[in-house]
Design an enzyme around this catalytic site. Structure first.
Site, PDB file in Angstrom:
ATOM      1  NE  ARG A 265       4.757   0.077 -70.445  1.00 54.63           N
ATOM      2  CZ  ARG A 265       6.024   0.011 -70.019  1.00 54.63           C
ATOM      3  NH1 ARG A 265       6.843  -0.923 -70.468  1.00 54.63           N
ATOM      4  NH2 ARG A 265       6.477   0.844 -69.114  1.00 54.63           N
TER       5      ARG A 265
ATOM      6  CB  CYS B  31      16.839  -0.494 -76.038  1.00 57.32           C
ATOM      7  SG  CYS B  31      17.314  -2.149 -75.541  1.00 57.32           S
TER       8      CYS B  31
ATOM      9  CG  ASP C 253      10.730  -3.700 -75.695  1.00 60.83           C
ATOM     10  OD1 ASP C 253      11.750  -3.140 -76.128  1.00 60.83           O
ATOM     11  OD2 ASP C 253      10.207  -3.421 -74.590  1.00 60.83           O
TER      12      ASP C 253
ATOM     13  CG  ASP D 242      10.756 -12.485 -71.141  1.00 56.15           C
ATOM     14  OD1 ASP D 242      10.685 -11.303 -71.522  1.00 56.15           O
ATOM     15  OD2 ASP D 242      11.743 -12.938 -70.505  1.00 56.15           O
ATOM     16  CB  SER D 243      14.450 -16.193 -72.129  1.00 58.11           C
ATOM     17  OG  SER D 243      14.853 -14.887 -71.792  1.00 58.11           O
TER      18      SER D 243
ATOM     19  CG  PHE E   8      12.094  -9.859 -76.808  1.00 53.23           C
ATOM     20  CD1 PHE E   8      13.206 -10.624 -76.482  1.00 53.23           C
ATOM     21  CD2 PHE E   8      11.761  -9.710 -78.150  1.00 53.23           C
ATOM     22  CE1 PHE E   8      13.989 -11.206 -77.484  1.00 53.23           C
ATOM     23  CE2 PHE E   8      12.531 -10.286 -79.149  1.00 53.23           C
ATOM     24  CZ  PHE E   8      13.652 -11.030 -78.828  1.00 53.23           C
TER      25      PHE E   8
HETATM   26  N1  SAH Z   1       8.477  -5.054 -73.347  1.00 49.58           N
HETATM   27  C1  SAH Z   1       8.857  -5.150 -71.964  1.00 49.58           C
HETATM   28  C2  SAH Z   1      10.367  -5.040 -71.751  1.00 49.58           C
HETATM   29  C3  SAH Z   1      11.180  -6.083 -72.474  1.00 49.58           C
HETATM   30  S1  SAH Z   1      12.789  -6.210 -71.883  1.00 49.58           S
HETATM   31  C4  SAH Z   1       8.094  -4.123 -71.146  1.00 49.58           C
HETATM   32  O1  SAH Z   1       7.380  -3.291 -71.741  1.00 49.58           O
HETATM   33  O2  SAH Z   1       8.187  -4.139 -69.935  1.00 49.58           O
HETATM   34  C5  SAH Z   1      13.454  -7.557 -72.739  1.00 49.58           C
HETATM   35  C6  SAH Z   1      12.990  -8.920 -72.255  1.00 49.58           C
HETATM   36  O3  SAH Z   1      13.510  -9.896 -73.154  1.00 49.58           O
HETATM   37  C7  SAH Z   1      13.445  -9.351 -70.877  1.00 49.58           C
HETATM   38  O4  SAH Z   1      12.319  -9.664 -70.111  1.00 49.58           O
HETATM   39  C8  SAH Z   1      14.302 -10.604 -71.096  1.00 49.58           C
HETATM   40  O5  SAH Z   1      14.042 -11.610 -70.121  1.00 49.58           O
HETATM   41  C9  SAH Z   1      13.807 -11.087 -72.427  1.00 49.58           C
HETATM   42  N2  SAH Z   1      14.729 -11.828 -73.279  1.00 49.58           N
HETATM   43  C10 SAH Z   1      16.028 -11.563 -73.552  1.00 49.58           C
HETATM   44  N3  SAH Z   1      16.498 -12.398 -74.505  1.00 49.58           N
HETATM   45  C11 SAH Z   1      15.473 -13.222 -74.844  1.00 49.58           C
HETATM   46  C12 SAH Z   1      15.315 -14.280 -75.780  1.00 49.58           C
HETATM   47  N4  SAH Z   1      16.307 -14.654 -76.586  1.00 49.58           N
HETATM   48  N5  SAH Z   1      14.114 -14.886 -75.855  1.00 49.58           N
HETATM   49  C13 SAH Z   1      13.087 -14.495 -75.047  1.00 49.58           C
HETATM   50  N6  SAH Z   1      13.170 -13.486 -74.177  1.00 49.58           N
HETATM   51  C14 SAH Z   1      14.347 -12.858 -74.068  1.00 49.58           C
END
Ligand code: SAH
Length: 395
Positions: A211, A339, A299, A249-250, A227
């Site tokens: 970050r 990841c 991410d 985000d979902s 995400f």
């Molecule tokens: N970048 C963030 C962590 C991301 S974790 C940080 O730095 O804190 C992955 C995220 O993707 C989660 O919040 C999850 O809710 C979301 N997610 C998973 N599948 C998804 C999709 N198909 N569309 C949108 N968001 C999604």
């Protein structure tokens, strides 16, 4: 103590300190042992190799703890292992600007199945294997004594615990129950964390350094944070004066926390910068509308949980990276992560290359990213390397 005898020719990984003994490497078990018990592992010739915990319910039948014949697995052992892990985080614990980090990273800290994360005055623990779960009380009391937190809270990873035949279990194990939202600092920025109901143990601690690294690309730039979870990358981007930041985000709850995290740091944002929905659909829609960004952060969650899922996961990574590349202005920057432990760094690079070919764009790798230093990788256990990221410039 029961003894696990390995098949002939199967001692090498154990001798090299790989911490897992798979069921297929075992010739027989001598003596009475319950799953969860400490056992001695010997080679086919009867020579001592290691000690670990047994779980016949799991493909990973023994999790190794010690390779020293004279070392008993007792309170002294657990204390020494925890002290070693804690000492390894000295640079972070000395940094007043960061109050959340991983103290124990399971196998990579020679403590298979144990995760300990610090969130300000609280500790969040995960016992992911039966062998570690059996020692919960000793470990919790040692953590309380060594770190003097306000409380120790247990979170579980249902998928991992199910593989070990363990039930779902969460709650306060020691001291005070944590509040619903806890405030932490990371590199001087502030975040609300929901350690009881948030994802993982509440925050994606493994992305801390990334970050910060990404900040250099953000001043005055429009950012698409796909995400987004609770807005980690968005808050860092805002801190260096990014232009408009769009979070997708979902999880509506995660986006709500993202909005609060921006406000907590004194950064303005508009409601339309938080877009609930599926990243694949939202990005496709943006592309069809002709929207462009200067920086895109991708991410996603783990797409491949097993080797068998690698092909499907690779398609998912390729699709989302293709969409991201199509949304970038010339000179724009793609920050893309995987990841999934089952996707190697090499394969991930090939996937992003495939996406660049389909996008018809020339792309440079300008940085390679990994998990932070509180998520170390044990050389004898390359499986502990799971997070990889590429920072790419689109020509
Ligand atoms: N970048 C963030 C962590 C991301 S974790 C940080 O730095 O804190 C992955 C995220 O993707 C989660 O919040 C999850 O809710 C979301 N997610 C998973 N599948 C998804 C999709 N198909 N569309 C949108 N968001 C999604």
């Amino acid at each position: 103590m029961a003894t696990v005898i390995l098949k002939k020719g199967r001692a090498r990984p154990v001798l090299q300190h790989h911490p897992w003994v798979f069921s297929g490497a075992i010739a027989r078990i001598e003596g009475e042992a319950q799953d969860g018990d400490i056992v001695v592992v010997r080679d086919a010739g009867g020579n001592f190799l290691a000690r670990g915990t047994l779980n016949r319910h799991s493909q990973i039948t023994v999790r190794l703890l010690s390779w020293d014949q004279d070392e008993a697995i007792d309170l002294t052992f657990w204390r020494a292992r925890l002290a070693q892990a804690i000492a390894g985080r000295r640079a972070l614990s000395d940094d007043a600007g960061t109050t959340a980090y991983r103290l124990v990273n399971a196998e990579a800290d020679l403590l298979p199945g144990l995760i300990v994360d610090r969130y300000a005055d609280f500790l969040v623990v995960q016992f992911l294997t039966l062998g570690m779960d059996m020692h919960k009380h000793e470990i919790v009391s040692l953590l309380a004594e060594m770190l003097q937190p306000r409380g120790i809270y247990e979170r579980c990873d249902e998928e991992m615990r199910a593989k070990e035949g363990l039930p779902t279990q969460e709650g306060c194990l020691w001291g005070e129950e944590p509040p619903d939202l806890l405030q932490i600092s990371e590199n001087g920025l502030r975040f609300w964390v929901d350690i009881k109901r948030g994802q993982k143990t509440g925050f994606y601690l493994d992305q801390r350094e990334n970050r910060r690294r990404v900040q250099v690309y953000c001043p005055q730039r429009t950012v698409l944070n796909a995400f987004a979870y609770s807005g980690g990358f968005a808050v860092y981007a805002a801190a260096v004066g990014a232009g408009r930041i769009t979070n997708v985000d979902s999880s509506a709850e995660a986006l709500d926390l993202a909005r609060r995290n921006m406000a907590l740091n004194g950064f303005d944002s508009r409601d339309d910068e938080y877009v609930p929905g599926d990243v694949f659909q939202v990005l496709r829609h943006y592309r069809d509308q002709g929207r462009c960004f200067d920086v895109v952060v991708l991410d996603p969650p783990k797409f491949a949980h097993t080797q068998a899922q690698v092909q499907r996961a690779a398609r998912g990574y390729k699709d989302v990276n293709l969409l991201a590349l199509q949304l970038l202005r010339p000179g724009g920057v793609l920050v893309t992560f995987s990841c999934s432990g089952a996707i190697s760094a090499d394969l991930f690079q090939k996937i992003v290359f495939g996406a660049s070919v389909d996008a018809g764009r020339d792309v440079q790798i300008i940085e390679r990213l990994s998990q932070g230093p509180d998520h170390p990788v044990l050389l004898s256990f390359p499986e502990s390397q799971y997070l990889k990221g590429l920072v790419c410039r689109v020509l």
